[in-house]
Write a protein that holds these residues in place. Structure first.
Motif, mmCIF file in Angstrom:
data_model
loop_
_atom_site.group_PDB
_atom_site.id
_atom_site.type_symbol
_atom_site.label_atom_id
_atom_site.label_comp_id
_atom_site.label_asym_id
_atom_site.label_seq_id
_atom_site.Cartn_x
_atom_site.Cartn_y
_atom_site.Cartn_z
ATOM 1 N N ARG A 45 0.805 -1.149 0.013
ATOM 2 C CA ARG A 45 -0.085 0.061 0.098
ATOM 3 C C ARG A 45 0.835 1.111 0.003
ATOM 4 N NH1 ARG A 45 -3.923 1.263 4.492
ATOM 5 N NH2 ARG A 45 -4.611 3.255 3.765
ATOM 6 N N ILE A 46 1.960 1.229 0.700
ATOM 7 C CA ILE A 46 2.837 2.447 0.437
ATOM 8 C C ILE A 46 3.194 2.842 -0.768
ATOM 9 C CG2 ILE A 46 5.285 3.058 1.166
ATOM 10 C CD1 ILE A 46 5.414 1.890 3.738
ATOM 11 N N PHE A 47 3.673 1.905 -1.799
ATOM 12 C CA PHE A 47 3.858 1.957 -3.178
ATOM 13 C C PHE A 47 2.731 2.585 -3.717
ATOM 14 C CE2 PHE A 47 7.261 -0.958 -1.604
ATOM 15 C CZ PHE A 47 8.483 -0.552 -2.507
ATOM 16 N N GLU A 48 1.611 2.018 -3.421
ATOM 17 C CA GLU A 48 0.340 2.352 -4.285
ATOM 18 C C GLU A 48 0.164 3.880 -3.846
ATOM 19 O OE1 GLU A 48 -2.863 -0.256 -3.311
ATOM 20 O OE2 GLU A 48 -1.697 -1.838 -3.873
ATOM 21 N N VAL A 49 0.241 4.305 -2.630
ATOM 22 C CA VAL A 49 -0.148 5.670 -2.053
ATOM 23 C C VAL A 49 0.890 6.581 -2.468
ATOM 24 C CG1 VAL A 49 -0.445 7.200 0.025
ATOM 25 C CG2 VAL A 49 -1.724 4.740 -0.180
ATOM 26 N N LYS A 50 1.925 6.149 -2.595
ATOM 27 C CA LYS A 50 3.291 7.072 -3.087
ATOM 28 C C LYS A 50 3.213 7.227 -4.685
ATOM 29 C CE LYS A 50 7.020 7.884 -1.781
ATOM 30 N NZ LYS A 50 8.224 8.877 -1.267
ATOM 31 N N GLY A 51 2.730 6.309 -5.307
ATOM 32 C CA GLY A 51 2.785 6.277 -6.620
ATOM 33 C C GLY A 51 4.190 6.086 -7.029
ATOM 34 N N ARG A 52 4.848 5.042 -6.160
ATOM 35 C CA ARG A 52 6.338 4.970 -6.041
ATOM 36 C C ARG A 52 6.706 3.555 -6.843
ATOM 37 N NH1 ARG A 52 10.499 6.112 -1.870
ATOM 38 N NH2 ARG A 52 12.131 4.581 -1.876
ATOM 39 N N PRO A 53 7.487 3.595 -7.918
ATOM 40 C CA PRO A 53 7.709 2.372 -8.544
ATOM 41 C C PRO A 53 8.384 1.150 -7.705
ATOM 42 C CG PRO A 53 9.373 4.218 -9.269
ATOM 43 C CD PRO A 53 8.406 4.793 -8.398
ATOM 44 N N PHE A 55 10.371 -0.757 -7.924
ATOM 45 C CA PHE A 55 11.748 -1.235 -8.079
ATOM 46 C C PHE A 55 12.781 -0.378 -6.968
ATOM 47 C CE2 PHE A 55 11.320 1.754 -11.665
ATOM 48 C CZ PHE A 55 12.203 2.807 -11.255
ATOM 49 N N ASP A 56 11.991 0.682 -6.317
ATOM 50 C CA ASP A 56 12.701 1.686 -5.570
ATOM 51 C C ASP A 56 12.338 1.234 -4.217
ATOM 52 O OD1 ASP A 56 14.029 3.775 -4.441
ATOM 53 O OD2 ASP A 56 12.665 5.280 -5.236
ATOM 54 N N PRO A 57 13.657 0.664 -3.575
ATOM 55 C CA PRO A 57 13.328 0.008 -2.166
ATOM 56 C C PRO A 57 13.140 1.208 -1.061
ATOM 57 C CG PRO A 57 15.720 -0.041 -2.675
ATOM 58 C CD PRO A 57 14.889 0.567 -4.094
ATOM 59 N N ASP A 103 11.043 -9.348 0.509
ATOM 60 C CA ASP A 103 11.498 -8.556 -0.917
ATOM 61 C C ASP A 103 10.739 -7.532 -1.367
ATOM 62 O OD1 ASP A 103 13.499 -10.668 -1.031
ATOM 63 O OD2 ASP A 103 12.244 -12.191 -2.018
ATOM 64 N N LEU A 104 9.631 -7.291 -0.958
ATOM 65 C CA LEU A 104 8.756 -5.961 -1.310
ATOM 66 C C LEU A 104 9.666 -4.798 -0.790
ATOM 67 C CD1 LEU A 104 6.630 -5.191 -3.319
ATOM 68 C CD2 LEU A 104 4.974 -5.488 -1.222
ATOM 69 N N VAL A 105 10.006 -5.242 0.310
ATOM 70 C CA VAL A 105 10.632 -4.093 1.116
ATOM 71 C C VAL A 105 11.734 -3.528 0.281
ATOM 72 C CG1 VAL A 105 11.929 -3.045 3.385
ATOM 73 C CG2 VAL A 105 9.507 -4.415 3.252
ATOM 74 N N THR A 106 12.684 -4.309 -0.105
ATOM 75 C CA THR A 106 13.897 -4.096 -0.541
ATOM 76 C C THR A 106 14.197 -4.120 -2.238
ATOM 77 O OG1 THR A 106 14.561 -6.336 -0.556
ATOM 78 C CG2 THR A 106 15.152 -4.973 1.324
ATOM 79 N N ALA A 107 12.653 -4.198 -2.677
ATOM 80 C CA ALA A 107 12.596 -4.294 -4.129
ATOM 81 C C ALA A 107 13.355 -5.383 -4.734
ATOM 82 C CB ALA A 107 12.954 -2.921 -4.732
ATOM 83 N N GLY A 108 13.348 -6.597 -4.108
ATOM 84 C CA GLY A 108 14.294 -7.725 -4.489
ATOM 85 C C GLY A 108 15.518 -7.662 -4.418
ATOM 86 N N LEU A 109 16.217 -6.755 -3.925
ATOM 87 C CA LEU A 109 17.650 -6.546 -3.580
ATOM 88 C C LEU A 109 17.969 -7.462 -2.632
ATOM 89 C CD1 LEU A 109 18.267 -2.708 -3.900
ATOM 90 C CD2 LEU A 109 18.770 -4.460 -5.627
#
Ligand code: TXA
Ligand code: MG
Length: 323
Positions: A45-53, A55-57, A103-109
């Motif tokens: 939800r953080i990624f959605e709300v921010k409109g953040r890609p 891939f950006d951890p 992995d979602l937190v670290t964008a797979g890194l």
């Protein structure tokens, strides 16, 4: 609309996070948009709300040693040295993550960015939640970061659950991001801890926030050139003059000699203090952006101490080639 609570709402904020909600909270750098690090739905939800890609951890915020240990697989000696010196504070360390960190937190890194914030309310919130808090800055992706609760209300108020108001942020620019998985250690983003202070402990560090990787992708995924940008076009100009026929805004470092003809003027630090300038930077950008201007002219600041972080944010706001 999210409710806004002060320090008295700490328990409510922790409970909201434990239940999978999103809480904006103050840190000494900027306001963060927090979710419990173990809760993948909340993280998404953080990624959605921010409109953040995706891939950006995200940065993971901890308040004690046990939480730090839960997040990392390897903790090098120099990580401990840096933590001893700069935590709690505006330094984010990139180290090898534990399997537990989603992995979602670290964008797979394979790495995680960790910091222990210095704001007492942030520390108390993490403690009360009983889990590390993953939190990017609480702005929409690509917009200037929020340095007071009001900035959060305007950008995200309708989309999140709660805003913990702790007053204005004292540092005002985001944390310095330092990768310890690189040799020598690499600064991925200049920020609240000056490079000079890091180099006193580490010796020379790589200045990796401008150089792209050979792949063409930035090393720190947040290093997209246009970031922190106001909607109004911004240019960095050493000797700014109002542009005839255009509503020109001025972002001055120290007290300008002549402000005639400018439609709106922001002075970062009348006495030329870089710390004060950093603390005021984003609020000044927000105000300039709301002043209905055609263009903002920003004066450069000396690139030392916090000036390195300020110039980095100004260049990204201007989307100029990095020097
Ligand atoms: O001061 C701050 O750091 C604020 C407060 C809320 O703590 N947070 C913040 O988060 O600025 P955010 O998401 O706006 O910026 C995090 C930066 C991004 O540039 C991201 O790419 C980088 O940290 N980052 C996060 N995890 C990383 C990793 N594993 N490797 C490299 N860079 C990473
Ligand atoms: Mg940010």
């Amino acid at each position: 609309m999210a409710s806004i609570v002060g320090p008295e709402g700490l328990e409510q904020a922790a409970e909201t996070l434990r239940r999978g909600g999103l809480v904006a909270f103050p840190t000494e750098t900027v306001y963060g948009l927090g979710a419990c690090v173990w809760d993948e739905r909340a993280i998404a939800r953080i990624f959605e709300v921010k409109g953040r890609p995706r891939f950006d951890p995200l940065i993971v915020h901890v308040s004690n040693e046990a939480m730090r240990q839960a997040c990392v697989a390897e903790w090098p000696e120099r990580a401990q040295q840096l933590a001893d010196r700069f935590w709690p504070g505006p330094l984010t360390l990139v180290v090898v993550k534990s399997a537990q960190v989603p992995d979602l937190v670290t964008a797979g890194l394979p790495t995680v960015a960790l910091r222990m914030p210095a704001h007492p309310l942030a520390l108390a919130l993490i403690e009360k939640t009983g889990a590390p808090i993953a939190a990017p800055s609480a702005n929409r992706f690509g917009r200037p970061s929020p340095t007071c609760a009001e900035h959060v209300v305007r950008q995200l108020g309708g989309d999140i659950d709660l805003i913990l108001d702790g007053g204005p942020c004292t540092v005002g620019v985001e944390s310095t991001v330092l990768s310890l998985v690189d040799t020598p250690p690499a600064v991925l983003r200049p920020g609240g801890v000056p490079l000079e202070a890091l180099e006193q402990i580490l010796g020379p560090v790589q200045k990796s926030w401008t150089a792209a990787e050979p792949s063409g992708l930035p090393k720190s995924p947040g290093q997209l050139p246009r970031h922190y940008a106001p909607r109004t076009p911004l240019q960095i100009v050493t000797d700014p003059h109002p542009i005839p026929g255009r509503r020109t805004g001025l972002l001055a470092f120290t007290m300008p000699r002549d402000t005639e003809g400018f439609a709106h003027v922001e002075v970062l630090s009348a006495r030329g203090d870089l710390r004060e300038a950093a603390a005021r930077l984003f609020a000044a950008l927000h105000r300039l952006d709301e002043a209905d201007l055609d263009i903002i002219l920003a004066q450069p600041v000396p690139e030392m101490g916090l000036g390195v972080a300020i110039m980095d944010r100004l260049r990204r706001a201007a989307h100029m080639p990095q020097s």
